[in-house]
Design an enzyme around this catalytic site. Sequence first.
Site, short mmCIF file in Angstrom:
data_model
loop_
_atom_site.label_atom_id
_atom_site.label_comp_id
_atom_site.label_asym_id
_atom_site.label_seq_id
_atom_site.Cartn_x
_atom_site.Cartn_y
_atom_site.Cartn_z
N GLU A 140 -76.96 -5.50 24.46
CA GLU A 140 -75.52 -5.44 24.63
C GLU A 140 -74.90 -5.34 23.23
O GLU A 140 -75.24 -6.14 22.35
CB GLU A 140 -75.01 -6.72 25.32
CG GLU A 140 -73.52 -6.60 25.59
CD GLU A 140 -72.91 -7.84 26.26
OE1 GLU A 140 -73.63 -8.79 26.55
OE2 GLU A 140 -71.67 -7.80 26.46
N ARG A 148 -88.99 -15.50 25.37
CA ARG A 148 -88.24 -15.02 24.21
C ARG A 148 -88.82 -15.63 22.94
O ARG A 148 -89.45 -16.69 22.97
CB ARG A 148 -86.76 -15.32 24.33
CG ARG A 148 -86.37 -16.78 24.41
CD ARG A 148 -84.86 -16.98 24.28
NE ARG A 148 -84.09 -16.08 25.10
CZ ARG A 148 -83.10 -15.29 24.63
NH1 ARG A 148 -82.79 -15.31 23.35
NH2 ARG A 148 -82.43 -14.52 25.41
N LYS A 173 -77.04 -14.57 19.51
CA LYS A 173 -75.92 -13.85 18.91
C LYS A 173 -74.71 -14.75 18.77
O LYS A 173 -73.99 -14.68 17.77
CB LYS A 173 -75.60 -12.61 19.75
CG LYS A 173 -76.55 -11.47 19.44
CD LYS A 173 -76.14 -10.21 20.16
CE LYS A 173 -76.75 -10.18 21.53
NZ LYS A 173 -76.64 -8.87 22.18
P1 ATP Z 1 -78.88 -13.46 22.50
O1 ATP Z 1 -79.43 -14.56 23.34
O2 ATP Z 1 -79.37 -13.44 21.11
O3 ATP Z 1 -77.41 -13.35 22.58
P2 ATP Z 1 -79.27 -11.49 24.48
O4 ATP Z 1 -80.49 -11.66 25.32
O5 ATP Z 1 -77.98 -11.82 25.09
O6 ATP Z 1 -79.52 -12.16 23.10
P3 ATP Z 1 -79.22 -8.65 24.65
O7 ATP Z 1 -78.46 -7.71 23.81
O8 ATP Z 1 -78.87 -8.79 26.06
O9 ATP Z 1 -79.17 -10.05 23.92
O10 ATP Z 1 -80.78 -8.38 24.50
C1 ATP Z 1 -81.39 -7.11 24.57
C2 ATP Z 1 -82.83 -7.30 24.90
O11 ATP Z 1 -83.49 -8.08 23.92
C3 ATP Z 1 -83.00 -8.01 26.22
O12 ATP Z 1 -83.98 -7.34 26.98
C4 ATP Z 1 -83.42 -9.40 25.84
O13 ATP Z 1 -84.23 -9.96 26.82
C5 ATP Z 1 -84.17 -9.15 24.53
N1 ATP Z 1 -84.11 -10.34 23.67
C6 ATP Z 1 -83.01 -10.99 23.25
N2 ATP Z 1 -83.33 -12.07 22.51
C7 ATP Z 1 -84.68 -12.12 22.48
C8 ATP Z 1 -85.63 -13.00 21.89
N3 ATP Z 1 -85.25 -14.08 21.18
N4 ATP Z 1 -86.94 -12.72 22.06
C9 ATP Z 1 -87.33 -11.65 22.74
N5 ATP Z 1 -86.50 -10.79 23.33
C10 ATP Z 1 -85.18 -11.01 23.21
MG MG Z 2 -77.45 -10.67 27.00
#
Ligand code: ATP
Ligand code: MG
Length: 565
Positions: free
Chosen positions: A38, A264, A274
């Site tokens: 996102e 994760r 984020k």
């Molecule tokens: P955050 O928790 O940092 O805000 P998010 O999951 O909301 O991250 P997205 O932009 O939705 O962020 O993530 C894009 C992709 O990256 C998704 O498929 C998510 O599962 C993966 N992702 C995000 N954070 C991690 C992590 N710490 N380890 C592995 N994959 C991750």
């Molecule tokens: Mg997300």
Amino acid sequence: MTPTDVSPSPTDFIREMIDGHLRANRFQGRVATRFPPEPNGYLHIGHAKSVCLNFGIAAQYRGTCNLRLDDTDPSGESLEYVESIINDVRWLGFDWEDRLFYASDYFEQLFQFAVQLIKVDKAYVCSLNADEIREQRGTLTEPGQESPDRNRSIEENLDLFTRMRSGEFEDGAYVLRAKIDMTSPNITMRDPILYRIKRAIHYRTGTQWCIYPMYDFAHCLSDSIEKITHSICTLEFENNRPLYDWILDQLELDSHPQQIEFARLNLSYTVLSKRRLIELVIREYVSGWDDPRMPTIAGMRRRGYSPEAIRNFCERIGVAKNDSLIDVALLEYCVRENLNEKAPRVMAVLHPLRVVIDNYPEGQIEEFNSPYHPQNPGMGSRKVFFSRNLYIERDDFMETPPKKFYRLAPGKEVRLRYGYFMKCISVVKNPQTGQVAELHCTYDPETRSGFAPDGRKVDATIHWVSVDHSLSAEVRLYDRLFQIADPTGKEDDFTKHLNPKSLETLTSCFVESSLKGAAPEGNYQFERIGYFCVDSKDSSPGKLVFNRIVSLRDSWAKLSEKGRK
Ligand code: ATP
Ligand code: MG
């Protein structure tokens, strides 16, 4: 297209599952993944894990991986973030060819899918507000209550939903909900919200829409539209998988991807969310998203980490089904390993102490042809200038050394890297402060090779630069951003655990002349000190600025052994 091969020896449960699908011909031999960030922040090392996994699987199985901006929630999304994501994934070394997609391009299609769900009586417009919906959802031990609107007629639902879209109602007046089961043991399945009214300017679609789909609705359908086969996401979506499948099943879509969840990445001494990273930027604990202390791709790039090192790290940690905290020392190890092989060696003095070699002729200059890498002659060599006036590292000298101090002291002899033996004769002090201001030394002209013809030995070799031939530089010593391994593990404000010594700026350093014109992002080993890179933002030919990428050894491991950190 040739059918994809099963992997000779699957290295993790995801590849094992894909192999199973290939054997059973579930997706006609296709493997199609996607990385769906996102655009509401910069990518971090956790995202890198997901990028490497999705693109890595596509490459291994000769499939495809799409880059999809999952931009269905206008708040916090922006073009700046989109651009940074595109940049970062490309910099990591991955190629999506012509498959760059935006979920916001599917808004019309998603709306039509919602209409279709209403038509088969699987979705309804509900007038309860967010709090009421939450209250009526029930708990793990109690079922939820059905909304009074649950049995609205299809016609009425269609009418209301269309009017939601056309902007007739206030934000929050209505939502569209899936009609599943308010008694489901999985709370996610208790009539989840699919669409909400939200007046916000979307960075791509502007004010064209005032209703936006929820993640659970948009994600599975975006995957299906793109004919993804394996939708890999993190563990917190495990409970959402039945909903993912339910939506695709109700719509009887041919393209039905398999959602697979993995743990994760959590990394010690930093934060990977984020929301928290934004806080660090907004509250100015760091200089921006690309501050070299940030665990963002942009920060690590500016710090001097290479894409190879990051990819290598992601491969080493592998994928698992259980959450764990990975030691940041492993990332630093991968960075160090890569630099040890790739970084040219040069000399720099960070805390300069002047040395005059009394018996070296004034005005004389020698050029030492010095290899860039001790093990790799292919990296070539550079000229290092030697003269009567040198800078050495202040802590390579002690006036009254303890027993085990092997470096320079009055009456002691050391080897100068690439050159002569040098002996300290006398010390000049600043009369005001009493601090050592300058050393007077002599050199042995017979030791140019680094060895003495009479066979005498020295205990240490120290680095140096020639005063007249060195360039002044600023050096930024970066350390871990937090003082404790798990800064978010406690309930209190995570910013309380920031490491106050995470940045030390040294402004009166000197580097050897070969670094003149060093390219931004260029990596070097400053001999005996650590690995450094030319800062891509602040360094200029007239004012060199270097960032410490990583020390030569893991000093934190030593410190924690001693129980000091
Ligand atoms: P955050 O928790 O940092 O805000 P998010 O999951 O909301 O991250 P997205 O932009 O939705 O962020 O993530 C894009 C992709 O990256 C998704 O498929 C998510 O599962 C993966 N992702 C995000 N954070 C991690 C992590 N710490 N380890 C592995 N994959 C991750
Ligand atoms: Mg997300």
